[in-house]
Scaffold this active site. Structure first.
Site, PDB file in Angstrom:
ATOM      1  N   ASP A   8       9.846   0.472  -5.647  1.00  0.00           N
ATOM      2  CA  ASP A   8      10.068  -0.792  -4.947  1.00  0.00           C
ATOM      3  C   ASP A   8       9.627  -1.914  -5.892  1.00  0.00           C
ATOM      4  O   ASP A   8       9.317  -1.658  -7.071  1.00  0.00           O
ATOM      5  CB  ASP A   8       9.365  -0.811  -3.574  1.00  0.00           C
ATOM      6  CG  ASP A   8       7.854  -0.869  -3.666  1.00  0.00           C
ATOM      7  OD1 ASP A   8       7.315  -0.843  -4.807  1.00  0.00           O
ATOM      8  OD2 ASP A   8       7.195  -0.942  -2.617  1.00  0.00           O
ATOM      9  N   HIS A   9       9.564  -3.136  -5.387  1.00  0.00           N
ATOM     10  CA  HIS A   9       9.210  -4.277  -6.234  1.00  0.00           C
ATOM     11  C   HIS A   9       7.795  -4.143  -6.820  1.00  0.00           C
ATOM     12  O   HIS A   9       7.537  -4.572  -7.936  1.00  0.00           O
ATOM     13  CB  HIS A   9       9.313  -5.577  -5.417  1.00  0.00           C
ATOM     14  CG  HIS A   9       8.507  -5.528  -4.156  1.00  0.00           C
ATOM     15  ND1 HIS A   9       8.921  -4.787  -3.047  1.00  0.00           N
ATOM     16  CD2 HIS A   9       7.287  -6.041  -3.843  1.00  0.00           C
ATOM     17  CE1 HIS A   9       7.993  -4.895  -2.101  1.00  0.00           C
ATOM     18  NE2 HIS A   9       7.005  -5.639  -2.558  1.00  0.00           N
ATOM     19  N   CYS A  66       5.701   3.234  -5.724  1.00  0.00           N
ATOM     20  CA  CYS A  66       5.518   2.002  -4.960  1.00  0.00           C
ATOM     21  C   CYS A  66       4.099   1.523  -5.259  1.00  0.00           C
ATOM     22  O   CYS A  66       3.465   2.045  -6.187  1.00  0.00           O
ATOM     23  CB  CYS A  66       5.797   2.196  -3.473  1.00  0.00           C
ATOM     24  SG  CYS A  66       4.720   3.346  -2.602  1.00  0.00           S
ATOM     25  N   THR A  68       1.070   1.761  -3.766  1.00  0.00           N
ATOM     26  CA  THR A  68       0.061   2.826  -3.667  1.00  0.00           C
ATOM     27  C   THR A  68       0.635   4.212  -3.880  1.00  0.00           C
ATOM     28  O   THR A  68      -0.104   5.166  -4.129  1.00  0.00           O
ATOM     29  CB  THR A  68      -0.562   2.838  -2.261  1.00  0.00           C
ATOM     30  OG1 THR A  68       0.493   3.044  -1.313  1.00  0.00           O
ATOM     31  CG2 THR A  68      -1.277   1.531  -1.960  1.00  0.00           C
ATOM     32  N   HIS A  99       1.278  24.845  -7.631  1.00  0.00           N
ATOM     33  CA  HIS A  99       0.872  25.394  -6.334  1.00  0.00           C
ATOM     34  C   HIS A  99       1.753  24.938  -5.173  1.00  0.00           C
ATOM     35  O   HIS A  99       1.912  25.664  -4.205  1.00  0.00           O
ATOM     36  CB  HIS A  99      -0.580  25.003  -6.018  1.00  0.00           C
ATOM     37  CG  HIS A  99      -1.579  25.707  -6.880  1.00  0.00           C
ATOM     38  ND1 HIS A  99      -2.931  25.694  -6.623  1.00  0.00           N
ATOM     39  CD2 HIS A  99      -1.412  26.464  -8.010  1.00  0.00           C
ATOM     40  CE1 HIS A  99      -3.566  26.414  -7.549  1.00  0.00           C
ATOM     41  NE2 HIS A  99      -2.669  26.876  -8.411  1.00  0.00           N
ATOM     42  N   ARG A 133       1.301  34.097  -4.112  1.00  0.00           N
ATOM     43  CA  ARG A 133       0.772  33.468  -2.902  1.00  0.00           C
ATOM     44  C   ARG A 133       1.242  32.023  -2.741  1.00  0.00           C
ATOM     45  O   ARG A 133       1.426  31.548  -1.619  1.00  0.00           O
ATOM     46  CB  ARG A 133      -0.755  33.558  -2.872  1.00  0.00           C
ATOM     47  CG  ARG A 133      -1.472  32.764  -3.936  1.00  0.00           C
ATOM     48  CD  ARG A 133      -2.983  33.033  -3.883  1.00  0.00           C
ATOM     49  NE  ARG A 133      -3.752  32.181  -4.766  1.00  0.00           N
ATOM     50  CZ  ARG A 133      -3.898  32.401  -6.070  1.00  0.00           C
ATOM     51  NH1 ARG A 133      -3.313  33.440  -6.630  1.00  0.00           N
ATOM     52  NH2 ARG A 133      -4.633  31.587  -6.818  1.00  0.00           N
ATOM     53  N   HIS A 134       1.449  31.342  -3.857  1.00  0.00           N
ATOM     54  CA  HIS A 134       1.880  29.945  -3.753  1.00  0.00           C
ATOM     55  C   HIS A 134       3.316  29.863  -3.221  1.00  0.00           C
ATOM     56  O   HIS A 134       3.644  29.010  -2.403  1.00  0.00           O
ATOM     57  CB  HIS A 134       1.749  29.248  -5.101  1.00  0.00           C
ATOM     58  CG  HIS A 134       0.334  29.238  -5.587  1.00  0.00           C
ATOM     59  ND1 HIS A 134      -0.690  28.634  -4.885  1.00  0.00           N
ATOM     60  CD2 HIS A 134      -0.247  29.819  -6.676  1.00  0.00           C
ATOM     61  CE1 HIS A 134      -1.833  28.814  -5.523  1.00  0.00           C
ATOM     62  NE2 HIS A 134      -1.596  29.538  -6.606  1.00  0.00           N
TER      63      HIS A 134
HETATM   64  C1  RB5 Z   1       4.504  -3.299  -0.933  1.00  0.00           C
HETATM   65  O1  RB5 Z   1       3.757  -4.441  -0.763  1.00  0.00           O
HETATM   66  C2  RB5 Z   1       3.664  -2.068  -0.641  1.00  0.00           C
HETATM   67  O2  RB5 Z   1       3.371  -1.991   0.714  1.00  0.00           O
HETATM   68  C3  RB5 Z   1       4.383  -0.823  -1.091  1.00  0.00           C
HETATM   69  O3  RB5 Z   1       4.633  -0.915  -2.464  1.00  0.00           O
HETATM   70  C4  RB5 Z   1       3.636   0.495  -0.938  1.00  0.00           C
HETATM   71  O4  RB5 Z   1       2.366   0.428  -1.484  1.00  0.00           O
HETATM   72  C5  RB5 Z   1       3.655   1.097   0.394  1.00  0.00           C
HETATM   73  O5  RB5 Z   1       3.143   2.188   0.625  1.00  0.00           O
END
Ligand code: RB5
Length: 153
Positions: A8-9, A66, A68, A99, A133-134
């Site tokens: 994403d951005h 993204c 996070t 795994h 097992r995995h």
């Molecule tokens: C965008 O602001 C942010 O929410 C997105 O990139 C991401 O981290 C969402 O999980």
């Protein structure tokens, strides 16, 4: 190796860095965007491109980014057959392949520098799924009918 990638951005710059990094290493990269980091976009729309590319057989693996990595992970794992793993350092990426048989690596663009991200990508690409097992464990969740479960199942 043929990989699909999108962000994403919030992770646009890191996505472009990883695209160039993979091309230098002679991987075939299908870049599903976005085309700019200046416009806010919705990560599920971009997760969809990568997941469908893998599920259709067009790509072998995917990379999603993204801010996070959490949103991309949740969105991608809605697709049956996609095993997306959010990995913030190389050891996580190799274990996700070995795994959990992950077929999508998810990175957090606001949490990782370019070097750490590149090492994490290398670790993912160079690791192979372990059987035994995995494989059994992955088989158990792959065969779930998760949309029709009952408590007693
Ligand atoms: C965008 O602001 C942010 O929410 C997105 O990139 C991401 O981290 C969402 O999980």
């Amino acid at each position: 190796m043929k990989l699909a990638i999108a962000s994403d951005h919030a992770a646009y710059d890191l996505k472009n860095t990883i695209v160039e990094y993979l091309k230098v290493k002679d991987h075939v990269v299908l870049d599903f965007g976005p085309a700019s980091g200046r416009v806010s976009v919705d990560y599920p729309d971009y997760a969809r491109h990568v997941c469908l590319s893998i599920l259709s057989g067009e790509s072998e693996y995917g990379i999603l980014l993204c801010g996070t990595g959490i949103g991309m992970s949740i969105a991608a794992n809605k697709y049956r057959g996609i095993r997306a793993a959010l990995c913030l350092f190389p050891e996580m990426a190799s274990l996700a392949r070995k795994h959990n048989h992950a077929n999508v690596l998810v990175l957090g663009g606001r949490l990782m520098g370019t070097e750490l991200a590149a090492w994490t990508v290398d670790s993912f690409i160079s690791s192979t799924p372990e059987r035994g097992r995995h494989e059994n464990r992955v088989g158990k969740f792959e065969s779930y009918a998760c949309d029709s479960w009952r408590k007693e199942d």
